[in-house]
Design a protein around this motif. Sequence first.
Motif, mmCIF file in Angstrom:
data_model
loop_
_atom_site.group_PDB
_atom_site.id
_atom_site.type_symbol
_atom_site.label_atom_id
_atom_site.label_comp_id
_atom_site.label_asym_id
_atom_site.label_seq_id
_atom_site.Cartn_x
_atom_site.Cartn_y
_atom_site.Cartn_z
ATOM 1 N N PRO B 128 -47.697 -17.015 4.307
ATOM 2 C CA PRO B 128 -46.975 -18.039 4.888
ATOM 3 C C PRO B 128 -47.364 -18.529 6.419
ATOM 4 O O PRO B 128 -47.324 -19.661 6.645
ATOM 5 N N GLN B 129 -47.625 -17.433 7.385
ATOM 6 C CA GLN B 129 -47.742 -17.996 8.514
ATOM 7 C C GLN B 129 -49.058 -18.643 8.575
ATOM 8 O O GLN B 129 -49.317 -19.559 9.378
ATOM 9 N N ALA B 130 -50.217 -18.186 7.676
ATOM 10 C CA ALA B 130 -51.440 -18.663 7.645
ATOM 11 C C ALA B 130 -51.574 -20.190 7.077
ATOM 12 O O ALA B 130 -51.990 -20.964 7.774
ATOM 13 N N ARG B 131 -50.525 -20.159 6.114
ATOM 14 C CA ARG B 131 -50.483 -21.582 5.556
ATOM 15 C C ARG B 131 -49.978 -22.518 6.506
ATOM 16 O O ARG B 131 -50.124 -23.848 6.564
ATOM 17 N N LYS B 132 -48.933 -22.032 7.225
ATOM 18 C CA LYS B 132 -48.227 -23.053 8.037
ATOM 19 C C LYS B 132 -49.218 -23.253 9.387
ATOM 20 O O LYS B 132 -49.325 -24.649 9.774
ATOM 21 N N ALA B 133 -50.018 -22.537 9.709
ATOM 22 C CA ALA B 133 -51.062 -22.665 10.784
ATOM 23 C C ALA B 133 -52.007 -23.860 10.259
ATOM 24 O O ALA B 133 -52.409 -24.733 10.798
ATOM 25 N N ILE B 134 -52.396 -23.636 8.979
ATOM 26 C CA ILE B 134 -53.438 -24.613 8.301
ATOM 27 C C ILE B 134 -52.643 -26.091 8.206
ATOM 28 O O ILE B 134 -53.297 -27.058 8.702
ATOM 29 N N GLU B 135 -51.468 -26.214 7.949
ATOM 30 C CA GLU B 135 -50.757 -27.118 7.570
ATOM 31 C C GLU B 135 -50.710 -27.898 9.082
ATOM 32 O O GLU B 135 -50.855 -29.128 9.122
ATOM 33 N N LEU B 136 -50.313 -27.087 10.073
ATOM 34 C CA LEU B 136 -49.979 -27.723 11.401
ATOM 35 C C LEU B 136 -51.242 -28.287 11.871
ATOM 36 O O LEU B 136 -51.243 -29.477 12.563
ATOM 37 N N ARG B 137 -52.229 -27.679 11.677
ATOM 38 C CA ARG B 137 -53.580 -28.070 12.271
ATOM 39 C C ARG B 137 -54.082 -29.477 11.305
ATOM 40 O O ARG B 137 -54.629 -30.503 11.920
ATOM 41 N N TYR B 138 -54.232 -29.245 9.970
ATOM 42 C CA TYR B 138 -54.889 -30.206 9.167
ATOM 43 C C TYR B 138 -53.857 -31.328 8.482
ATOM 44 O O TYR B 138 -54.219 -32.493 8.578
ATOM 45 N N ASN B 139 -52.692 -31.192 8.301
ATOM 46 C CA ASN B 139 -51.681 -31.947 7.869
ATOM 47 C C ASN B 139 -50.958 -32.859 9.179
ATOM 48 O O ASN B 139 -51.132 -34.122 9.101
ATOM 49 N N ARG B 140 -50.765 -32.156 10.194
ATOM 50 C CA ARG B 140 -50.187 -32.814 11.325
ATOM 51 C C ARG B 140 -51.004 -33.025 12.197
ATOM 52 O O ARG B 140 -50.756 -33.672 13.476
ATOM 53 N N GLY B 141 -52.222 -32.417 12.331
ATOM 54 C CA GLY B 141 -53.160 -32.929 13.606
ATOM 55 C C GLY B 141 -52.979 -32.063 14.584
ATOM 56 O O GLY B 141 -53.302 -32.433 15.916
#
Lengths: 563, 182
Positions: B128-141
């Motif tokens: 979950p933490q890694a997925r959130k990190a990826i989403e924050l970086r790539y979905n949210r920029g």
Amino acid sequence: MLDKPRLETLLNAYFDCALTPEEKTELERMLLCSARAREIFREHAEHHGLLREWALRQQGSRLANVCPLPPMEDDPKILPFPRRLSLWVGIGLAACVALALLVLQLRPPAEKPVFSKSEPVADSEAPWNKVALLAGAVDVEWAEDSITPAMGEAIPKGWLKIKRGILRLDFYSGVRVVVEGPAELQLLSEGEARLDQGKLTAYVRPPAIGFTVHNREFTVVDRGTEFGMNVTGPDRCEVHVFKGEVALQGGIIKDGEKLLFAGDGVSVRDGKWTTISPDRHRFVDPEFLRSMSYRKLDAKYALWKEKSEKFRHTPGLGIYFDFEDIDFDHQILGNRSLAAERAGDGVIIGCEPSVGRWPKKGALGFARTSDRVRFRMDGETSSLTLLAWVRVDGLPLQHNQLFSMSPDAAGEVHWKLNQHGQMQTSVRVEGKRGDENWDILDSPPVITEKDFGYWLCLATVFDGENGVLKHYLNGKEVASGPWKRIVPIKLGVADLGNLAMPSAEQPKSSHWIRNFGGRIDEFALVTRALSAEEIREFAEMPEFLHAQLDLPVTHGVGPAIPK
Amino acid sequence: MNSEPDYEPDAHVTKVQELFIMHQPTVRGFILSMIPDMSLADDLVQETFLVVTRKAHSFELGTSFLAWVRTIARYKALETLRRNVRNSSNLALSEEVLDALSADNGNPPPDTEVYLQHLDSCVSKLTPQARKAIELRYNRGHGLPEIARLLGCTIPSASVTLSRARAFLRNCVDHQHKMSAT
């Protein structure tokens, strides 16, 4: 020779826009000198671009389903659909290329999304940053740089570090984790933690499947199980699967993930892993932890009983409700005072039987507007001390009455908490009505939402000889003020946990609804001004010095924590 | 003698645009390699699309579209870097390095659709933490400081989480690719 790990580090920093000037120079040198470095660079760039593409398509598919992009948890930035996104959704629907062109032509390039300016500051005290509950602890010694939650307290994200002892954490996701010290555990979210040192046993129930524990060597992802981890050094880690299934990912696991099932175990030492047989006996038995906690609780309760026996002889003790052996058949709360000034027993009106500070300790719960314990004393006193162990569950009313006595008479006493968490007391100096006829002492706000659900010791002294009113919280003075118009305190009909009113008076408005919301498990009324030392002794029990470290939560009962 | 084209001019533009969309992930990766800032890169992808549309008639179908579009993208990226030199001096690689990177032919781009399918599957395996990190970086920029704040950890910790997540995804996608090939 190409230092690939270093190159990877620099590339990650580059693609996260976090290169320092020195690192940029270092990366450029590597790229200029090595064709292999450039190849790796291109692989990373390609992956970086595809991840962005994946993310944009994710957003696009949400849009296509007419589903607004949900704000991420903890993400204060509410991004309205940037025009960029709506544009690319249009483009993503490849059949509409011409339409995409039209949209493109209408769109001014390089427009930045507008971010909300009202970004709340990350706050470990904020409820949304809390991820677990400290549900048990035995013989714990905290490290200086650790979060040190009280028993039953919600724990924010961050590091829990113990030099010794055992902790039980109940994660909000439903995972129960037992940590054996010395240990260093970082709480990352309600479903994720990082173990750098110590032993951990995780009991994962179905709602919490996916619970994850990171380590330098790998990441353990639960698939519905019970497993143990033991980290004894930077390069030493073991995983024991007792039930169900876990997946190991990352770190030394090169290909995707490695699944472990019940009866499997892995030991990693210096970057190499070997299979081992899981050994349940090397991890603490939760039943042992539970029984040990309860034994300690029972021991503390026994100590309190001894102290309570002695307190019954306190000179001037008119009322002493210890809330033990309550006669619910006859609704009688026995007055245990053995002093000469002893008054009668209390009568319970309403009030649910509850658990007090320890599992075997009795208490009464006050919730309804009618709930109260009524008793009666006769006579007058020049000074008075009120003491109570209470668990405040909320302060919803303007007046949350702890105690009141002798309504409408000169010398009437009120003792209450207001909705701002202030301790308040007032003595009626004239028989007439009107605010000007009361001498009042308000403390600063001393009870906050953080205190709800915890046991607190409240005390107030009406010192007629010295003309002083004082409030104490957990044995410490929190307010003091003059009692200018000293009158004898009228003893009479009294209500514990509610407002005593003249029988002819009926509540005519919500202003008169003043019931207390919470529990009480000890109350004393002494017809003299107790000294600060006596109050400290009532509140601060030596055996409670470690109470916050080793009392498990039982039935939602919090600890007795002297503040 | 004038010969009629075998398709209408607008149809040519449409075909070029279709090629752009097909190769868009590669173009994005190329631009991101020069300008890692996702917001700037997204803008540049769009600007490149506009140029590609405007210059569509100069592209001859049957020749390498990727080589052509990379030239345009590179030009636009360098233009942006020069314009933002003060802001981007710490981010951008020197033109000498960018030239060296462009000079190598490199591997052919992966099958984007297959890669994205594997990626989708692999992201679901992240913690979950890694997925959130990826989403924050790539979905949210988001950048690292913001990601660290939202994850409730330090910036180095967020950086490690993100790096490990990317490494996991690369390995996972490669693994799935090999599995599907056998």
